[in-house]
Design an enzyme around this catalytic site. Structure first.
Site, PDB file in Angstrom:
ATOM      1  N   GLU A  95      36.350  32.518  37.082  1.00  0.00           N
ATOM      2  CA  GLU A  95      35.078  31.900  37.499  1.00  0.00           C
ATOM      3  C   GLU A  95      33.986  32.078  36.461  1.00  0.00           C
ATOM      4  OE1 GLU A  95      36.359  34.650  38.605  1.00  0.00           O
ATOM      5  OE2 GLU A  95      34.826  36.159  39.060  1.00  0.00           O
TER       6      GLU A  95
ATOM      7  N   ARG B 125      42.490  50.815  40.816  1.00  0.00           N
ATOM      8  CA  ARG B 125      41.106  50.450  40.472  1.00  0.00           C
ATOM      9  C   ARG B 125      40.745  51.001  39.096  1.00  0.00           C
ATOM     10  NH1 ARG B 125      37.059  53.084  43.290  1.00  0.00           N
ATOM     11  NH2 ARG B 125      35.462  51.560  42.783  1.00  0.00           N
TER      12      ARG B 125
ATOM     13  N   CYS C 293      39.529  40.366  40.715  1.00  0.00           N
ATOM     14  CA  CYS C 293      39.077  41.721  40.384  1.00  0.00           C
ATOM     15  C   CYS C 293      38.850  42.539  41.653  1.00  0.00           C
ATOM     16  CB  CYS C 293      37.850  41.630  39.484  1.00  0.00           C
ATOM     17  SG  CYS C 293      37.590  43.114  38.517  1.00  0.00           S
TER      18      CYS C 293
ATOM     19  N   HIS D 223      38.547  37.284  35.618  1.00  0.00           N
ATOM     20  CA  HIS D 223      37.517  36.448  36.246  1.00  0.00           C
ATOM     21  C   HIS D 223      37.501  35.018  35.716  1.00  0.00           C
ATOM     22  CE1 HIS D 223      35.280  39.800  38.136  1.00  0.00           C
ATOM     23  NE2 HIS D 223      35.630  40.504  37.076  1.00  0.00           N
TER      24      HIS D 223
ATOM     25  N   GLY E 139      33.212  42.036  41.967  1.00  0.00           N
ATOM     26  CA  GLY E 139      32.027  42.814  42.331  1.00  0.00           C
ATOM     27  C   GLY E 139      32.431  44.263  42.419  1.00  0.00           C
TER      28      GLY E 139
ATOM     29  N   ILE F 230      36.614  43.101  33.494  1.00  0.00           N
ATOM     30  CA  ILE F 230      35.396  43.908  33.617  1.00  0.00           C
ATOM     31  C   ILE F 230      35.665  45.044  34.609  1.00  0.00           C
ATOM     32  CG2 ILE F 230      32.951  43.917  34.235  1.00  0.00           C
ATOM     33  CD1 ILE F 230      33.028  40.821  33.731  1.00  0.00           C
ATOM     34  N   ARG F 231      35.768  46.275  34.079  1.00  0.00           N
ATOM     35  CA  ARG F 231      36.158  47.405  34.950  1.00  0.00           C
ATOM     36  C   ARG F 231      37.283  46.963  35.888  1.00  0.00           C
ATOM     37  NH1 ARG F 231      33.484  51.834  35.202  1.00  0.00           N
ATOM     38  NH2 ARG F 231      33.669  52.146  37.441  1.00  0.00           N
TER      39      ARG F 231
HETATM   40  N1  GLN Z   1      35.746  48.135  39.456  1.00  0.00           N
HETATM   41  C1  GLN Z   1      35.423  47.226  40.520  1.00  0.00           C
HETATM   42  C2  GLN Z   1      35.966  47.684  41.855  1.00  0.00           C
HETATM   43  O1  GLN Z   1      36.562  48.692  41.971  1.00  0.00           O
HETATM   44  C3  GLN Z   1      35.919  45.836  40.234  1.00  0.00           C
HETATM   45  C4  GLN Z   1      35.158  45.234  39.074  1.00  0.00           C
HETATM   46  C5  GLN Z   1      35.031  43.743  39.132  1.00  0.00           C
HETATM   47  O2  GLN Z   1      35.205  43.108  40.185  1.00  0.00           O
HETATM   48  N2  GLN Z   1      34.636  43.173  38.018  1.00  0.00           N
HETATM   49  O3  GLN Z   1      35.798  46.990  42.818  1.00  0.00           O
END
Ligand code: GLN
Length: 196
Positions: free
Chosen positions: A178, A110, A81, A176, A49, A139-140
C-alpha cells in the site's frame, strides 16, 4: 459486476494508504470500526501499524469476536505487517497478553529484523503475480517463522525466510504494498472477495 464493497479496519495504522489502493482498483471502500461496519462489507484489510495496539483496540471496540466469526465464515481478509501478525494463529515476541484474530496456520515472529535493519527495501520474485518483481518495503516487520500444513508460502527473502502467505481467502504480507503503488496484492484480494 458492481464494485466489491470492502472494509479497512480503521482502529490504528496506515488505513488511508489501503483505502487509496483499493479505491484505485475500483472497490467501494468503507472504514470499519464497529461490528455493524463489518457486517456491511464483503472483505476486510488489516493495515500495518502496531499489532498490540490494534489487538487492544479491537477488544475495546467489541471487534475481536465479530472479526473471528467473519474469518470462520470465510470472509476474505488481507493483512499487511501488523495485519499479518493479527491473522496469525501463533505469534512469538508479542507483548504480554497479546492476542490475535488467527485464521492463518502460521507462526509469525514480531519485529524479526532487529537493530540496524529494522527497515529495508528489496525486490521479491513472486511468479503468481507476474514477471515484474514486487518492490517490498519492510518496517519493523514480522517474518513467518513456520508455515503450517494449511497455509502456503507466496514469497520468501533470498535467505528463505517467508514474507507472504495465503490460506484460502486469507492473505498476509510482512511488507507494505500500500506504500509503494504496488497494487497486485490488493487486486488479488479483490479477486478473492469477488470469488467468495
Ligand atoms: N512491529 C509492528 C507490530 O508488531 C508492525 C510494524 C508494521 O506494521 N509496520 O505490530
Amino acid at each position: 459486476m458492481n464494485a466489491p464493497r470492502v472494509g479497512v479496519l480503521a482502529l490504528q495504522g496506515d488505513v488511508r494508504e489501503h483505502a487509496q489502493a483499493l479505491t484505485d482498483l475500483g472497490a467501494d471502500v468503507r472504514l470499519v470500526r464497529r461490528p455493524e461496519d463489518l457486517a456491511a462489507v464483503h472483505g476486510l484489510v488489516l493495515p500495518g501499524g502496531e499489532s498490540s495496539v490494534i489487538d487492544k483496540l479491537s477488544r475495546a471496540f467489541g471487534m475481536q469476536q465479530p472479526i473471528r466469526e467473519a474469518i470462520a465464515a470465510g470472509m476474505p481478509m488481507y493483512g499487511t505487517c501488523a495485519g499479518l501478525i493479527l491473522l496469525a494463529d501463533r505469534i512469538t515476541d508479542g507483548i504480554d497478553g497479546q492476542q490475535t484474530f488467527g485464521g492463518l496456520d502460521v507462526t509469525v515472529q514480531r519485529n524479526a529484523f532487529g537493530g540496524q535493519v529494522e527497515s529495508f527495501e528489496t525486490d521479491l520474485d513472486i511468479p503468481e503475480l507476474g514477471e515484474e518483481p514486487v518492490h517490498a518495503v519492510f518496517i519493523r516487520a514480522p517474518i513467518v517463522e513456520h508455515v503450517g500444513a494449511e497455509a502456503t508460502s507466496l514469497a520468501a527473502l533470498t535467505d528463505g525466510r517467508v514474507v507472504a502467505v495465503q490460506q484460502g481467502a486469507l492473505l498476509g504480507t510482512s511488507f507494505h504494498p500500500e506504500m509503494t503503488g504496488e497494487r497486485r496484492f490488493h487486486r488479488h484480494f479483490l479477486d478473492l472477495v469477488r470469488a467468495a
